[in-house]
Design an enzyme around this catalytic site. Structure first.
Site, PDB file in Angstrom:
ATOM      1  N   HIS A  88      -4.620 -65.580 -12.376  1.00 15.31           N
ATOM      2  CA  HIS A  88      -5.668 -65.069 -11.493  1.00 15.31           C
ATOM      3  C   HIS A  88      -6.228 -66.178 -10.617  1.00 15.31           C
ATOM      4  O   HIS A  88      -6.328 -67.329 -11.043  1.00 15.31           O
ATOM      5  CB  HIS A  88      -6.787 -64.435 -12.316  1.00 15.31           C
ATOM      6  CG  HIS A  88      -6.356 -63.180 -12.995  1.00 15.31           C
ATOM      7  ND1 HIS A  88      -6.746 -62.833 -14.257  1.00 15.31           N
ATOM      8  CD2 HIS A  88      -5.527 -62.203 -12.572  1.00 15.31           C
ATOM      9  CE1 HIS A  88      -6.190 -61.681 -14.585  1.00 15.31           C
ATOM     10  NE2 HIS A  88      -5.428 -61.275 -13.587  1.00 15.31           N
TER      11      HIS A  88
ATOM     12  N   HIS B 106       2.152 -61.735 -12.105  1.00 14.87           N
ATOM     13  CA  HIS B 106       1.953 -62.354 -13.425  1.00 14.87           C
ATOM     14  C   HIS B 106       3.319 -62.661 -14.045  1.00 14.87           C
ATOM     15  O   HIS B 106       3.572 -63.762 -14.514  1.00 14.87           O
ATOM     16  CB  HIS B 106       1.186 -61.411 -14.354  1.00 14.87           C
ATOM     17  CG  HIS B 106      -0.304 -61.411 -14.154  1.00 14.87           C
ATOM     18  ND1 HIS B 106      -1.031 -62.552 -13.910  1.00 14.87           N
ATOM     19  CD2 HIS B 106      -1.208 -60.396 -14.191  1.00 14.87           C
ATOM     20  CE1 HIS B 106      -2.323 -62.228 -13.788  1.00 14.87           C
ATOM     21  NE2 HIS B 106      -2.445 -60.926 -13.955  1.00 14.87           N
TER      22      HIS B 106
ATOM     23  N   TYR C  97     -10.168 -61.620  -8.675  1.00 22.03           N
ATOM     24  CA  TYR C  97     -11.055 -60.559  -9.164  1.00 22.03           C
ATOM     25  C   TYR C  97     -12.275 -60.448  -8.258  1.00 22.03           C
ATOM     26  O   TYR C  97     -12.578 -61.332  -7.473  1.00 22.03           O
ATOM     27  CB  TYR C  97     -11.455 -60.841 -10.613  1.00 22.03           C
ATOM     28  CG  TYR C  97     -10.479 -60.257 -11.605  1.00 22.03           C
ATOM     29  CD1 TYR C  97      -9.118 -60.160 -11.303  1.00 22.03           C
ATOM     30  CD2 TYR C  97     -10.909 -59.780 -12.836  1.00 22.03           C
ATOM     31  CE1 TYR C  97      -8.231 -59.614 -12.211  1.00 22.03           C
ATOM     32  CE2 TYR C  97     -10.028 -59.232 -13.750  1.00 22.03           C
ATOM     33  CZ  TYR C  97      -8.691 -59.147 -13.437  1.00 22.03           C
ATOM     34  OH  TYR C  97      -7.826 -58.606 -14.332  1.00 22.03           O
TER      35      TYR C  97
ATOM     36  N   HIS D  52       0.513 -56.955  -8.386  1.00 17.87           N
ATOM     37  CA  HIS D  52      -0.320 -57.870  -9.190  1.00 17.87           C
ATOM     38  C   HIS D  52       0.358 -58.169 -10.526  1.00 17.87           C
ATOM     39  O   HIS D  52       0.502 -59.330 -10.909  1.00 17.87           O
ATOM     40  CB  HIS D  52      -1.697 -57.217  -9.403  1.00 17.87           C
ATOM     41  CG  HIS D  52      -2.651 -58.012 -10.243  1.00 17.87           C
ATOM     42  ND1 HIS D  52      -3.747 -58.655  -9.718  1.00 17.87           N
ATOM     43  CD2 HIS D  52      -2.688 -58.257 -11.577  1.00 17.87           C
ATOM     44  CE1 HIS D  52      -4.404 -59.273 -10.691  1.00 17.87           C
ATOM     45  NE2 HIS D  52      -3.786 -59.040 -11.841  1.00 17.87           N
ATOM     46  N   GLU D  53       0.795 -57.134 -11.232  1.00 17.19           N
ATOM     47  CA  GLU D  53       1.401 -57.345 -12.554  1.00 17.19           C
ATOM     48  C   GLU D  53       2.745 -58.071 -12.415  1.00 17.19           C
ATOM     49  O   GLU D  53       3.092 -58.897 -13.255  1.00 17.19           O
ATOM     50  CB  GLU D  53       1.572 -56.014 -13.300  1.00 17.19           C
ATOM     51  CG  GLU D  53       0.265 -55.267 -13.588  1.00 17.19           C
ATOM     52  CD  GLU D  53      -0.796 -56.104 -14.305  1.00 17.19           C
ATOM     53  OE1 GLU D  53      -0.449 -57.087 -14.992  1.00 17.19           O
ATOM     54  OE2 GLU D  53      -1.987 -55.780 -14.160  1.00 17.19           O
TER      55      GLU D  53
HETATM   56 ZN   LIG Z   1      -4.098 -59.735 -13.754  1.00 15.40          ZN
END
Ligand SMILES: [Zn+2]
Length: 355
Positions: free
Chosen positions: A186, A180, A232, A176-177
């Site tokens: 997101h 980014h 999310y 996930h990071e």
């Molecule tokens: Zn994030």
């Protein structure tokens, strides 16, 4: 003699006491690990970053949307930077090398989790995370700082990806990071999210509404993905245990439960970085697949032609893109030659059979 016996009895008692205590601790650890392994990436991030503001120092960057770092408030509404140069550059071999440094404060077990996350990208894309060299201009510095966070896209120079030792060291969280850092936002901030997610701002913690702002994201024709590792969960930033997001049209569809990158996450990464199938790890076509091989080559030629058109349109980046296109043409030509060689083999075999 009795004295010695008493002593050794005492020693046995002490030893077993120590080991009971140890095994109890271990059991608690394992129980904790098990319950954590049930959590989605989104839940893990929320858990790890829940009390950050209490511990923030002036050296920590501002965090928005839970785990996205920015240097100043004015960047909050920034356009997706991938269209303005924050993508990582592509090498002449068609791969995108992203230098990284892993801080020494991680244990070898923690480093292994991080490395597994970094290396996962080379199995499904042209992204190649590699250890940084002193000559690298831009690189990721992976450190255990205050929570899990990353900047979006390449920032220039050293950029911190924080994976706090407590709470961030899971495969999906690492992916996930890194997404980014590769330029992805997101899922719930996508420009087209209102067609797929109804955001219930009335249930969001006051002051956290910015986490649900829409961004003029570059969606690249990719579908909205409830199973994205960047989506999310239903109750993210909820102040009242009521959902903050509900899927449209079927409110009961589950979402935000990803534990690692989805197929769509992989597909859009390959689209953004124009990873060609040539740079993917692909086994050589077998004789029976010659026609499919030709199809692949034709598709590649079309891709190269489309890229050449793009080069025409964008004079500012002509130099760099021409180099890429030339490399691709060479690669395609090599593949055409390989396919032709195989066709010759098949023809020879057919002639043999007919004879
Ligand atoms: Zn994030």
């Amino acid at each position: 003699m009795a004295h010695i016996l008493r002593l050794s009895a005492l020693a046995v008692l002490l030893l077993s006491a120590c080991c009971w205590a140890d095994s109890e601790l271990q059991e608690e650890d394992t129980a904790e690990e098990l319950s954590v392994s049930e959590l989605s990436v989104s839940e893990l991030l929320e858990r790890a970053n829940s009390h950050l503001s209490e511990f923030r120092s002036d050296n920590d960057p501002i965090l928005i949307e839970g785990d996205i770092a920015i240097d100043s408030e004015t960047e909050r509404n920034a356009d997706p930077c991938t269209s303005s140069g924050c993508k990582w550059g592509k090498a002449s071999d068609g791969k995108v090398y992203v230098p990284y440094y892993i801080a020494n404060h991680f244990s070898s077990r923690e480093k292994a989790i991080i490395t597994r996350g970094l290396e996962s990208f080379s199995s499904f894309s042209c992204i190649r995370f590699r250890p940084s060299k002193s000559s690298d201009r831009d690189w990721l510095s992976i450190e255990s700082k205050n929570g899990c966070y990353s900047f979006v896209g390449r920032r220039g120079g050293k950029q911190v990806v924080s994976l706090a030792r407590s709470g961030c060291l899971y495969h999906g969280t690492v992916q996930h990071e890194l997404l980014h850092a590769l330029g992805f936002n997101h899922e719930q901030t996508r420009s087209d999210r209102d067609n797929h997610i109804k955001v219930l701002l009335q249930n969001v913690v006051s002051g956290m509404q910015h986490n649900f702002r829409k961004i003029a994201t570059l969606n690249q024709g990719s579908p909205y993905d409830y199973n994205s590792v960047m989506q999310y969960h239903r109750y993210a930033f909820s102040k009242n245990k009521q959902p903050t997001m509900v899927p449209i049209p079927n409110a009961n569809v589950s979402f935000g439960n990803a534990k690692e990158m989805s197929r769509n996450d992989i597909a859009r990464l390959n689209t953004l970085y124009k990873c060609s199938s040539i740079s993917a790890k692909r086994p050589p076509p077998t004789i029976g697949l010659v026609s499919r091989g030709v199809g692949v080559v034709l598709a590649q030629v079309e891709k190269v032609m489309a890229q050449e058109a793009e080069v025409e349109a964008n004079r500012a980046v002509v130099g760099a893109q021409v180099a890429v296109v030339v490399a691709r043409i060479a690669a395609v030509e090599a593949q055409v030659a390989a396919v032709e060689a195989r066709v010759a083999v098949v023809e020879a075999q057919l002639a043999e059979v007919e004879a």
